[in-house]
Design a protein around this motif. Structure first.
Motif, mmCIF file in Angstrom:
data_model
loop_
_atom_site.group_PDB
_atom_site.id
_atom_site.type_symbol
_atom_site.label_atom_id
_atom_site.label_comp_id
_atom_site.label_asym_id
_atom_site.label_seq_id
_atom_site.Cartn_x
_atom_site.Cartn_y
_atom_site.Cartn_z
ATOM 1 N N GLY A 15 0.799 -1.221 0.000
ATOM 2 C CA GLY A 15 0.000 0.000 0.000
ATOM 3 C C GLY A 15 0.829 1.266 0.000
ATOM 4 O O GLY A 15 0.313 2.352 -0.241
ATOM 5 N N VAL A 17 3.683 4.010 -1.315
ATOM 6 C CA VAL A 17 4.023 4.586 -2.616
ATOM 7 C C VAL A 17 5.341 5.329 -2.480
ATOM 8 O O VAL A 17 5.579 6.013 -1.474
ATOM 9 C CB VAL A 17 2.913 5.554 -3.092
ATOM 10 C CG1 VAL A 17 3.295 6.222 -4.401
ATOM 11 C CG2 VAL A 17 1.580 4.823 -3.225
ATOM 12 N N SER A 18 6.183 5.200 -3.504
ATOM 13 C CA SER A 18 7.462 5.901 -3.487
ATOM 14 C C SER A 18 7.861 6.262 -4.914
ATOM 15 O O SER A 18 7.452 5.597 -5.864
ATOM 16 C CB SER A 18 8.545 5.023 -2.852
ATOM 17 O OG SER A 18 9.743 5.750 -2.697
ATOM 18 N N ALA A 58 6.745 -4.822 -5.688
ATOM 19 C CA ALA A 58 6.233 -3.516 -6.090
ATOM 20 C C ALA A 58 5.902 -3.520 -7.570
ATOM 21 O O ALA A 58 6.508 -4.260 -8.358
ATOM 22 C CB ALA A 58 7.275 -2.437 -5.794
ATOM 23 N N THR A 61 3.534 2.260 -11.174
ATOM 24 C CA THR A 61 2.222 2.853 -11.448
ATOM 25 C C THR A 61 2.308 4.078 -12.343
ATOM 26 O O THR A 61 1.302 4.508 -12.901
ATOM 27 C CB THR A 61 1.512 3.245 -10.133
ATOM 28 O OG1 THR A 61 2.321 4.187 -9.425
ATOM 29 C CG2 THR A 61 1.262 2.005 -9.271
ATOM 30 N N THR A 74 7.149 5.847 -10.351
ATOM 31 C CA THR A 74 6.376 5.788 -9.116
ATOM 32 C C THR A 74 6.011 4.330 -8.914
ATOM 33 O O THR A 74 5.534 3.673 -9.838
ATOM 34 C CB THR A 74 5.098 6.642 -9.216
ATOM 35 O OG1 THR A 74 5.473 7.987 -9.515
ATOM 36 C CG2 THR A 74 4.314 6.611 -7.912
ATOM 37 N N LYS A 76 4.338 1.197 -6.251
ATOM 38 C CA LYS A 76 3.419 0.911 -5.143
ATOM 39 C C LYS A 76 3.717 -0.478 -4.616
ATOM 40 O O LYS A 76 3.853 -1.438 -5.390
ATOM 41 C CB LYS A 76 1.968 0.972 -5.626
ATOM 42 C CG LYS A 76 0.966 0.694 -4.525
ATOM 43 C CD LYS A 76 -0.461 0.846 -5.007
ATOM 44 C CE LYS A 76 -1.411 0.618 -3.844
ATOM 45 N NZ LYS A 76 -2.798 0.788 -4.234
ATOM 46 N N GLN A 133 1.021 11.521 -2.469
ATOM 47 C CA GLN A 133 1.170 10.157 -2.977
ATOM 48 C C GLN A 133 0.001 9.267 -2.569
ATOM 49 O O GLN A 133 -0.161 8.179 -3.095
ATOM 50 C CB GLN A 133 2.487 9.557 -2.465
ATOM 51 C CG GLN A 133 3.699 10.325 -2.970
ATOM 52 C CD GLN A 133 4.987 9.701 -2.516
ATOM 53 O OE1 GLN A 133 5.538 8.871 -3.211
ATOM 54 N NE2 GLN A 133 5.456 10.107 -1.346
ATOM 55 N N TYR A 134 -0.809 9.754 -1.634
ATOM 56 C CA TYR A 134 -1.949 8.991 -1.126
ATOM 57 C C TYR A 134 -3.229 9.810 -1.286
ATOM 58 O O TYR A 134 -3.732 10.385 -0.319
ATOM 59 C CB TYR A 134 -1.724 8.630 0.346
ATOM 60 C CG TYR A 134 -0.478 7.807 0.543
ATOM 61 C CD1 TYR A 134 -0.468 6.447 0.271
ATOM 62 C CD2 TYR A 134 0.708 8.400 0.982
ATOM 63 C CE1 TYR A 134 0.682 5.692 0.429
ATOM 64 C CE2 TYR A 134 1.866 7.650 1.139
ATOM 65 C CZ TYR A 134 1.842 6.305 0.859
ATOM 66 O OH TYR A 134 2.977 5.563 1.013
ATOM 67 N N TRP A 144 -3.175 0.150 7.661
ATOM 68 C CA TRP A 144 -2.657 1.149 6.723
ATOM 69 C C TRP A 144 -1.879 2.223 7.490
ATOM 70 O O TRP A 144 -0.776 2.612 7.097
ATOM 71 C CB TRP A 144 -3.807 1.770 5.924
ATOM 72 C CG TRP A 144 -3.355 2.671 4.825
ATOM 73 C CD1 TRP A 144 -3.046 2.308 3.540
ATOM 74 C CD2 TRP A 144 -3.138 4.092 4.909
ATOM 75 N NE1 TRP A 144 -2.650 3.418 2.820
ATOM 76 C CE2 TRP A 144 -2.699 4.524 3.642
ATOM 77 C CE3 TRP A 144 -3.263 5.024 5.920
ATOM 78 C CZ2 TRP A 144 -2.398 5.854 3.359
ATOM 79 C CZ3 TRP A 144 -2.959 6.357 5.649
ATOM 80 C CH2 TRP A 144 -2.532 6.753 4.377
ATOM 81 N N ARG A 148 2.217 3.070 7.122
ATOM 82 C CA ARG A 148 2.744 4.376 6.710
ATOM 83 C C ARG A 148 3.691 4.929 7.768
ATOM 84 O O ARG A 148 4.731 5.497 7.441
ATOM 85 C CB ARG A 148 1.614 5.377 6.445
ATOM 86 C CG ARG A 148 0.581 4.998 5.393
ATOM 87 C CD ARG A 148 1.072 4.705 3.975
ATOM 88 N NE ARG A 148 1.827 3.508 3.784
ATOM 89 C CZ ARG A 148 1.324 2.274 3.562
ATOM 90 N NH1 ARG A 148 0.017 2.074 3.531
ATOM 91 N NH2 ARG A 148 2.127 1.249 3.350
#
Length: 188
Positions: A15, A17-18, A58, A61, A74, A76, A133-134, A144, A148
């Protein structure tokens, strides 16, 4: 399952994102392989010179050409895995034989945990570039929220690996209560 591996000091959980910059030919190859397959690639941490046991599968995306001409992607996080064995090919790209692990089950936030969720929301409000990013944050899912927080906190690699090895979010939640509750007491 076999995946190309991208060893980085980034801690990404399902879940998460980077954004990554791609500049080495071996990682350009990794991007091509990941785009050609729905499997993506394995993002794993290094401890000094060795690959750590746990990582996150990963998928890419989005991608873009960065102002410096490099490729930006990017990614996920989809699911955790353990590396059974790994090897390096001639161009330096690593591959791993991996076993997928069960993701942490979503968990409704409880009243006693609201400060942990609210603190994350406040942090995202303070750093909108990260929050961007979210677009649909899930502050009501304790799993979640814990994931994070673990991605953001400056933890040692062995601590991050330990949390990844857990079968649910409870150890992370207990740890976060210690850290955040203590900080809230100091702020009062």
């Amino acid at each position: 399952m076999q995946l190309p591996l991208f060893p980085l000091q980034i801690y990404l959980l399902p879940g998460g994102v980077s954004k990554l910059r791609i500049f080495e030919p071996r990682y350009t190859r990794l991007v091509k392989l990941a785009m050609a397959s729905s499997d993506g690639f394995g993002l794993c941490m290094k401890d000094d010179t060795n690959l750590c046991h746990f990582g996150t599968r990963a998928i890419i995306t989005d991608f873009e050409k960065l102002p410096d001409g490099l490729l930006g992607i990017t990614v996920k996080g989809i699911e955790k895995f353990v590396i059974n064995r790994h090897w390096k090919e001639d161009d330096g790209l690593r591959f791993g034989d991996i076993t997928m692990l069960t993701n942490w089950t979503p968990a409704d936030i409880k009243f006693v945990d609201r400060d942990i969720s609210n603190s994350l929301k406040a942090l995202f409000d303070e750093y909108p570039e990260h929050a961007a990013q979210y677009p649909i944050p899930d502050y009501n899912d304790m799993t979640w929220v814990c994931q994070r927080w673990l991605e953001l906190l400056p933890l040692e690699t062995n601590q991050k690996q330990w949390f990844m090895s857990r079968s649910d979010h409870r150890a992370a939640l207990s740890f976060l209560h210690n850290v955040i509750d203590e900080q809230l007491k100091k702020d009062l």
